[in-house]
Design an enzyme around this catalytic site. Sequence first.
Site, PDB file in Angstrom:
ATOM      1  N   GLU A   1      30.940 -17.207 -33.499  1.00 28.00           N
ATOM      2  CA  GLU A   1      29.721 -17.966 -33.196  1.00 28.00           C
ATOM      3  C   GLU A   1      28.944 -18.281 -34.471  1.00 28.00           C
ATOM      4  O   GLU A   1      28.367 -19.352 -34.615  1.00 28.00           O
ATOM      5  CB  GLU A   1      28.855 -17.178 -32.207  1.00 28.00           C
ATOM      6  CG  GLU A   1      29.515 -17.060 -30.846  1.00 28.00           C
ATOM      7  CD  GLU A   1      28.681 -16.247 -29.870  1.00 28.00           C
ATOM      8  OE1 GLU A   1      28.637 -15.021 -30.025  1.00 28.00           O
ATOM      9  OE2 GLU A   1      28.063 -16.849 -28.978  1.00 28.00           O
TER      10      GLU A   1
ATOM     11  N   GLU B   1      34.542 -12.477 -25.280  1.00 29.42           N
ATOM     12  CA  GLU B   1      33.460 -11.900 -24.464  1.00 29.42           C
ATOM     13  C   GLU B   1      33.835 -11.691 -23.004  1.00 29.42           C
ATOM     14  O   GLU B   1      33.450 -10.705 -22.388  1.00 29.42           O
ATOM     15  CB  GLU B   1      32.200 -12.774 -24.541  1.00 29.42           C
ATOM     16  CG  GLU B   1      31.377 -12.563 -25.798  1.00 29.42           C
ATOM     17  CD  GLU B   1      31.932 -13.277 -27.011  1.00 29.42           C
ATOM     18  OE1 GLU B   1      33.012 -13.904 -26.932  1.00 29.42           O
ATOM     19  OE2 GLU B   1      31.277 -13.218 -28.063  1.00 29.42           O
TER      20      GLU B   1
END
Length: 704
Positions: free
Chosen positions: A105, A125
């Site tokens: 990210e 995730e």
Amino acid sequence: MADVVTLSREGPIAVLTIDNPPVNAMSQSVRAGLDQHFRTASSDAAVKAILVLCAGRTFIAGADLKEFDTGVHPPLHRDLFAAFEGSAKPVIVGLHGTALGAGAEFALACHYRCAVPDAKIGLPELTLGIIPGAGGTQRLPRVIGARAALEFILNAAPVAAQKAKEIGLVDRVLDGELRAGAIAYAQELVSQGAQPRPTSKLSVDTSGFDEAFIQSSLAGVRKKMRGQRAPDYAVEAIQAAIALPFEQGLDRETEIANLTLDSLESKALRHLFFAEREVAKIPGLAESVQPRNIRKVGIVGAGTMGSGIAIACADAGLEVTIIDAGAEALARGLSSIKKTYESSVARGRITAAQQAERTALVRGANELAALADVDLVIEAVFEDMALKQDIFRTLGKVCRADAILASNTSTLDLDAIAAVSGRAAQVVGLHFFSPANIMRLLEIVRGRNTSQETLATALAIAKRLRKVGVVVGVCYGFVGNRMMLDGYVREADQLLLEGATPEQVDRVIEDFGFAMGPFKMNDMGGNDVALRARETTGIRAQRPSPYNESIDEMARMNRLGQKTGVGFYRYEKGDRTPLHDAETDSIIAKVAARFGVKRRASISDAEVQLRCVYPLINEGAKILAEGIAYRSGDIDVIWTTGYGFPRFRGGPMFYADSIGLANVLAEMKRLHALHGHYWEPAPLLAELAAKKSTFQEWSKSRKA
Ligand SMILES: NC(=O)c1ccc[n+]([C@@H]2O[C@H](COP(=O)([O-])OP(=O)(O)OC[C@H]3O[C@@H](n4cnc5c(N)ncnc54)[C@H](O)[C@@H]3O)[C@@H](O)[C@H]2O)c1
């Protein structure tokens, strides 16, 4: 403590290097260091571009998982990433190792991304029941399009640099060394006058991101993430990236991420994540104990398990000598190994060269004497004590004095096997699960005399074979099979006698989230296997009927399951689809009549679920109290990796903790009054329920 982020200069390039071993997690100190040095570099007029690299074996491999519990302290990911994204000078990241989660990210918030060829990038995730929450769901669709972003997030597996380049996630695959290559790339950008390229300013390409695509993607992922909500939330977050301006999209992402963080599903999955790492920590096993180096393995028995274990070993680069008593059985074993490799090549899982390499590592032999020079023997002959003792007696004589001898027994007393070997300290159980080359679980059975060195070696072997090795003590069935046979399957069988059908029990258990219901599972494994174990261990005689009586009746009638075409279900030739068989109903009714079991017209699904699942909790509590498993998390790992217990429920012991032990106890007492002694609550369960404690707390307190 040395700075976790340092700043250096290479001509006009400011190089920020993160050094936060072991995996450069995006901890508070890393964020603070990045923030500080970014400000310095930004205000230095001589700096024309900023490059972020990591020292050690990997780029930032994820968030600091401790912050799940402690909360996140400033600088927050969002502010930090916004600062880098808003930089007036181009910001470049150089990726190596695995850029995962918050690492990926962060890379998305930077302007240019380069990577060495073996770098991998991923957003895993979803495997923890959460969604990327540091801008990933908003920036990724802007970089690679909504369709590819959904695929990437649902897949949850990292992609290699070249693939990342193809989808537009990476701008340049470097050849050669990371630092020099990344600096050269940054210099090239500077000399070309490249400008900052903030991801937030890009628009989302929505082509191909329609309802049909979303639904088919979700359907695909549901198979491997059974019962989980996080995939649906990921879709919602990506839709927000399309519908909302960037900042509002980030707000929405935060809302959804917090929701997922608080969900029982993600707590369960995070529990398993940590539990799978904790299994390797063995109380009382000194860190100074070094595992033996294992290169050559002998396997005795070339049946289902022996050949699977041989493949697992050869896959890990170990030399294997596999023995069987009969030439025909050996030939069958070797041919099944060969066929497995051929099909792996056909499916593109391995290359022809790997196949050749691995096949060459396996050789067959007829005599135990051929194992004179191996470092480790894994015995996988029939489940028969006298036979196993015979083999261990011989192995004790023919093997090198320092060789370790392991048994793959599923139920037998390892200490009795070790006792005849003449080297009990070097005997351990290595209980593989079928198919042994695929199943991740390995129960490592610690015998009364197993030495620390032998145990450490067994743990190292598990790791080498890429399995989760869980250390358990000696008892009938160890942890997994004991809970299954003495609790779960026993009660499933009893339910049939009382009026449930195999179809109903299997459906309820699968709806609960198990990979497969107990009767389909019995039919797959063979209904004779458990009966043979019950008879040879004398366990059948010790237990009052009708304990497991309908399963045993199936076995006695040669209704063994898939292998005979009929068991609890009927199977068409060449097809594994379970079909209803009326004969099963009448066999069950007859067994019930024989034992005077009162049959009911219907049994509710809720009762079926409770009566199959709660015995696991009760038996698990006994196993903990007896010290057969060290921690409740170990039992959870065994049941989720070896028995198909739903991961999103965290394993049977976590599940019990999540419903509250007082509630479990109350149900157990009710069932005890109704159904007798099998339901007597385990003392540990009663004790913890009274204290309003949990199995997890109990396990932690014992560690201290
Ligand atoms: N099948 C499973 O799902 C499973 C799972 C875990 C553990 N186990 C255990 O693994 C062991 C083997 O089970 P399996 O399912 O592979 O059985 P199997 O019947 O497929 O294979 C056993 C093999 O051992 C060979 N054998 C018998 N006596 C021998 C001897 N004296 N010397 C050398 N070889 C001999 C047989 O010829 C046969 O090939 C058992 O202890 C079983 O309890 C089985």
